[in-house]
Design an enzyme around this catalytic site. Structure first.
Site, PDB file in Angstrom:
ATOM      1  CB  SER A   1      -5.980  53.000 -20.079  1.00 35.77           C
ATOM      2  OG  SER A   1      -7.112  52.461 -20.716  1.00 35.77           O
TER       3      SER A   1
ATOM      4  CE  LYS B   1      -5.436  49.450 -22.235  1.00 32.40           C
ATOM      5  NZ  LYS B   1      -6.387  50.438 -22.690  1.00 32.40           N
TER       6      LYS B   1
ATOM      7  CB  SER C   1      -4.928  53.524 -24.515  1.00 32.31           C
ATOM      8  OG  SER C   1      -5.270  53.143 -23.215  1.00 32.31           O
TER       9      SER C   1
END
Length: 357
Positions: free
Chosen positions: A115, A118, A170
């Site tokens: 993640s 992101k 997230s």
């Protein structure tokens, strides 16, 4: 009888006499990290793992090729001992002001980023959508696995809320909804993300999706993650949001940051966590104490918060050591000025533009 060690030493001596610079560089640039808790080089013939320590004069050899492992460990035995405290398979610590590489462990080894990517999703969305703009939720977005904020298929949500959900909580579903709104499909949006990364100098990063879920061919490196975050933090609105511990949505949800460094580690200015089975734990963040600022990134960690704490403290210790700072090489990618806002997308793409991606 001539011992094996004598033969090795004689061979190395002859190699150096013969001026085989390429071979010497290969030996210096190619290194392997011991398993956590393993003994260091020279003392562990049984384990087969070792460190290659680079002298300050060898720092120019740090740039390993994609797929190769390379270490820069400042300060020989002390740095070797520090590296063995980490569970991460790759990591970097960078002086955010000067671009000096204070510590690097396999910095250019491609791995699944989870993640941490992101950061790019949120950054592009901030430049593409107004906070009040409504973003519809497709069946695919709603069906994303955790982490998520459980968007409902067919419902629309404010872009500002979804951006916060991506950067703080997230949220995989929010990432896909934003990607589809901006580029028409997640795959097309991932191409925008890769382009954004390349514009920042992160040339070993290839993105296949918007949320970091494991995907064949998706990769980044510890150096690239630090570089991406470095440039992203120059975007004032991104820096404000990523440094927020919690936020309230317009639909009554409280979003809490997954980055516990914000309240547990002195000087945290923001960061992004990641985890998948393939990636293990990943992290990228920035810390400031007084006039000193460090960037850290790690990948493939089993004890992420311990590793984060070790890297941050090591970075600030190095910055207080004039000899270490003088020996640390400057990575020019961190000193190059890059247009952060608007270099990929300023508005939602038209249908024609989406079809061309």
């Amino acid at each position: 009888m001539v011992s094996a060690w004598q033969l090795v030493l004689a061979a190395c001596f002859l190699m150096m006499l013969g001026g085989q610079e390429a071979a010497a560089r290969q030996a210096l640039a190619t290194t392997h990290k011991s398993a956590p808790g393993a003994t260091a080089a020279g003392a562990t013939a049984a384990t087969g793992s070792s460190f290659t320590l680079l002298r300050p004069a060898d720092n120019g050899l740090v740039k390993s090729q994609p797929g190769q492992a390379g270490n820069v460990l400042s300060g020989s035995s002390a740095a070797e001992q520090f590296a063995r405290r980490l569970s991460a398979r790759s990591a970097v610590v960078v002086d955010a002001r000067s671009g000096r590489l204070l510590f690097a462990l396999n910095p250019d080894e491609p791995r699944q980023p989870a993640s941490t990517i992101k950061v790019l999703t949120g950054l592009i969305a901030l430049d593409s959508l107004r906070d009040s703009e409504l973003v519809p939720t497709s069946r695919r977005a709603a069906g994303m696995p955790r982490s998520k904020i459980y968007l409902q298929q067919g419902s629309s949500y404010r872009a500002g809320d979804l951006i916060n959900a991506v950067l703080l909580s997230s949220a995989n579903d929010a990432s896909v909804a934003l990607a589809e709104k901006i580029a028409g499909s997640e795959r097309a949006f991932a191409r925008l993300m890769t382009g954004k990364a390349r514009a920042m100098g992160a040339n070993n990063t290839v993105l296949i999706n918007s949320n970091g879920l494991t995907a064949s061919g998706q990769q980044s490196t510890a150096r690239d993650l630090a570089l991406i975050f470095h440039h992203a933090m120059q975007h004032p609105e991104f820096a404000r949001r990523i440094g927020t511990a919690s936020a309230q949505t317009s639909f009554g949800r409280t979003l809490t940051s997954n980055n516990r460094a914000l309240w547990q580690i002195k000087g945290s200015e923001g960061g992004k966590t990641g985890y998948t089975n393939a990636a293990r734990r990943t992290y990228v963040g920035k810390f400031k104490r007084g006039n000193d600022e460090v960037l850290i990134a790690l990948m493939g960690s089993n004890s992420m918060w311990d590793d984060v704490g070790h890297l941050v403290e090591h970075g600030f210790q190095q910055m207080g050591n004039s000899a270490a700072m003088a020996a640390a090489p400057v990575d020019p990618a961190f000193t190059r000025r890059v247009p952060v806002s608007g270099s990929v997308a300023l508005t939602v793409l038209s249908d024609a533009a989406k079809s061309s991606l």
